[in-house]
Design an enzyme around this catalytic site. Structure first.
Site, mmCIF file in Angstrom:
data_model
loop_
_atom_site.group_PDB
_atom_site.id
_atom_site.type_symbol
_atom_site.label_atom_id
_atom_site.label_comp_id
_atom_site.label_asym_id
_atom_site.label_seq_id
_atom_site.Cartn_x
_atom_site.Cartn_y
_atom_site.Cartn_z
ATOM 1 C CB ILE A 150 -9.256 -29.763 -3.432
ATOM 2 C CG1 ILE A 150 -10.479 -30.599 -3.858
ATOM 3 C CG2 ILE A 150 -8.236 -30.660 -2.730
ATOM 4 C CD1 ILE A 150 -10.127 -31.732 -4.822
ATOM 5 C CB ALA A 151 -5.384 -27.564 -2.192
ATOM 6 N N GLY A 155 -2.580 -23.429 -4.767
ATOM 7 C CA GLY A 155 -1.131 -23.488 -4.894
ATOM 8 C C GLY A 155 -0.597 -22.208 -5.484
ATOM 9 N N GLY A 156 0.730 -22.176 -5.702
ATOM 10 C CA GLY A 156 1.348 -20.966 -6.224
ATOM 11 C C GLY A 156 0.994 -20.700 -7.669
ATOM 12 C CG MET A 157 1.230 -22.248 -12.163
ATOM 13 S SD MET A 157 2.420 -23.277 -13.032
ATOM 14 C CE MET A 157 2.162 -22.704 -14.708
ATOM 15 C CB ALA A 158 -3.055 -24.270 -10.675
ATOM 16 C CB VAL A 166 -6.551 -28.557 -6.781
ATOM 17 C CG1 VAL A 166 -7.109 -29.937 -7.110
ATOM 18 C CG2 VAL A 166 -5.126 -28.439 -7.305
ATOM 19 C CE LYS A 175 -1.724 -27.739 -10.262
ATOM 20 N NZ LYS A 175 -0.644 -28.605 -9.802
ATOM 21 C CG ASP A 216 7.757 -28.954 -6.612
ATOM 22 O OD1 ASP A 216 8.563 -28.782 -5.666
ATOM 23 O OD2 ASP A 216 6.647 -28.404 -6.663
#
Length: 607
Positions: A24-25, A27-30, A32, A47, A141
């Site tokens: 799906i996407a 990110g900076g930490m994980a 998804v 995630k 955030d």
């Protein structure tokens, strides 16, 4: 993001339960993924922490601890957390899957929102943040990427906030202080987060104010070459008014953004619940022209295409006026011309031809069944031009008379009275009378909720047969802001709220709070309600206690880092001679203490 990217996890099954279906996407930490829970046969969002971060115990412990904290939040506008686990080197979180788009994607498609849409989108976001604030949590955030909008239902039900309490320490755009990582994204960081790394509920309010600015203008208030420069501007520059970018916006919207984004946290709303009440008051006080400012004009969207597309995308969430198309011209029956008078006479040409010597005419008949009879006549009847003109005038007059009657009375009927009927009963009666109902709703202090307040036409008027009747159904009294009784003892708060016209109950479950003493009121829910509504008081259990980690045998720096990772930052060190190794600690390892409580370290004199 391209969901077809090659990823080693796609197709795998974690813990023998969660099948990873697609990306799906990132990110900076994980990352998804879309996944399937094979045990419950449902679609979920998975995630998974990035492998390079999963090798660091501090990141993993923070991920797990804060995931558990987020899972305790239950609210219709918060993305639910179902499970958390680790499979091999994969540390992951199982969450509710929202089939829709982010607020960032919506803004990318539409540029900016009308004030009405912006306030209706912000409402459920603040409702979710308010639930977290009542539980003593801070999101840290808040940004459009973390606001998800489902495809079904109104904004009040479709908008959900994601990533509650999840660290963004490795995310692009996070800022760093000398004391450690500051969680957040530069474009939405409150000044105190940049300066000290410390944040509370008012920091979330600041971020929500920036999101509101972006929805109203289609742009972020501060833009620079690097995240550090953007963060610097949040500390030193005032957030501009939305109307400076979009002239014509109502000053009340400028005031709303200015209050939420004040540099001094003390000048902002105390938390998201207070800000939510202010947003609702503003939305209720603005006229339709101000709320719909910037909507697509009808002349630019004659077939309602743009509004229909948006309504389809957002689940019947469009507030434009209903436009009535003119009815097609119908075929009208023209009455036949009137018959000749019964006493009219005429000459039979055949009779005149067979009897040239005498003039005969038909005798006038007194009934249609009477046989025709020729009688002598001194002079035959001949139609003259004046007779034709008179006949035409009579026919036209008759037609005009019928048309006038139809226009004045024939196409109308008496308006049935549906006042103070339930909506269902009113629609049923109008349907039985061959009429169509257009239902609106409005607040009323005198008509109970669910009953019809007014109708147009009113009961004393007339309505076109087969026409439309607009009925307005009561929503009850208009909601008012609930007094903020946070911090008060329950008896005092309950008395004040009852004096204000509300009913009061006390929630069975209490919540932890670092700022409210045990037994005092943490929150009043809802923050905006109709007079006479029942309000729920949630009481504080005081600050939550956590086990103190064992730091004996560590250096002072390592001991401080381990305690900070566990949430203990109030550390006092007692140095003996020139030692640098922790010999003992107070409280002892494994004892429970609140995060604000001091932890004393005693260094070994012989180290």
């Amino acid at each position: 993001m391209d969901k077809t990217l090659d990823d080693s996890l796609v197709g795998q099954v974690l813990d023998g339960r969660y099948r990873v279906d697609s990306l799906i996407a990132r990110g900076g930490m994980a990352t998804v993924y879309l996944a399937t829970d094979r045990r419950l046969d449902r679609v979920v969002a998975l995630k998974v922490m990035h492998p390079e971060l999963a090798r660091h115990e501090e990141f993993v412990s923070r991920f797990i601890r804060e995931a558990k904290t987020a899972a305790r939040l239950t609210h219709p506008n918060i993305v639910a957390v179902f499970d958390q686990s680790a499979d091999g080197g994969h540390v992951y979180l199982v969450m509710e899957f929202i089939d829709g788009q982010t607020l960032r994607e919506l803004l990318g498609d539409r540029g900016r929102c009308t004030p009405r849409e912006a306030l209706e989108l912000l409402g459920p976001v603040l409702s979710a943040l308010g639930a977290a604030h009542r539980a003593g949590m801070v999101h840290r955030d808040v940004k459009p990427e973390n606001v998800l909008i489902g495809k079904e239902g109104t904004y009040a039900h479709a908008v959900k906030v994601a990533d509650f309490g999840l660290a963004r320490s490795a995310a692009a755009g996070a800022t760093v202080s000398l004391a450690g990582m500051i969680v957040g994204t530069a474009s939405y960081l409150a000044p105190e987060q940049v300066k000290s790394g410390i944040c509370d509920a008012r920091s979330d309010v600041y971020s929500a104010g920036i999101v509101l600015y972006e929805m109203l203008t289609g742009a972020k208030p501060f833009v620079a070459d690097s995240p550090i420069q953007v963060a610097y501007r949040h500390v030193h520059d005032e957030v501009p008014t939305p109307s400076a970018s979009v002239p014509g916006l109502d000053p009340a919207l400028d005031a709303l953004v200015a209050r939420a984004t004040a540099k001094d946290p003390a000048e902002r709303p105390a938390d998201a619940n207070v800000f939510h009440a202010e947003v609702m008051r503003t939305a209720g006080s603005l006229p339709d022209a101000a709320l719909d400012f910037g909507a697509i004009p009808e002349e630019e969207d004659p077939d309602n295409t743009a509004t229909a597309e948006f309504a389809a995308m957002s689940g019947q969430r469009h507030f434009a006026r209903t436009r009535m198309m003119p009815a097609p011209e119908t075929t009208r029956a023209v009455p036949p011309p009137p018959p000749l008078p019964a006493d009219a006479t005429r000459v039979d040409p055949a009779a005149r031809a067979t009897k040239p010597g005498g003039k005969q005419v038909y005798k006038a008949r007194t009934s249609p069944n009477q046989p025709r009879q020729l009688v002598p006549a001194d002079q035959p009847w001949r139609p003259r031009r004046g007779h034709y003109a008179l006949a035409v005038i009579l026919v036209v007059a008759l037609i005009l008379g019928i048309a006038a009657w139809w226009a004045a009375s024939g196409q109308f009927r008496s308006m049935p009275s549906v006042i103070r009927q339930t909506q269902q009963a009113a629609i049923a009666q109008l349907t039985r009378d061959g009429l169509h109902a257009d239902v609106l709703s409005d607040y009323s202090d005198s008509v109970p909720s669910g009953l019809v307040i007014t109708s147009s036409p009113d009961p004393s008027g007339k309505v076109k047969k087969g026409g439309e009747v607009r009925i307005t159904v009561s929503k009850g009294p208009k909601p008012v802001a609930v007094p903020d009784e946070a911090g008060q003892d329950p008896d005092t708060a309950a008395k004040a709220l009852r004096d204000a016209g509300f009913q009061v109950v006390i929630a069975t479950d209490q919540v932890f709070s670092d700022s409210v003493a045990s037994g005092a009121v943490v929150s009043v829910n809802p923050g905006f309600a109709q007079p006479g509504a029942t309000l729920t008081l949630t009481l504080s259990k005081g600050a939550q206690a956590f086990p103190v980690p064992d730091v004996t045998g560590l250096s002072e720096d390592d001991a401080r880092a381990k305690l900070a990772a566990a949430g203990f930052t109030n550390v006092k060190v007692n140095k003996w001679f020139f030692g640098d190794t922790v010999h003992s600690q107070q409280p002892e390892a494994g004892k429970d203490a609140r995060h604000a409580d001091p932890v004393e370290l005693f260094e070994n004199p012989l180290s």
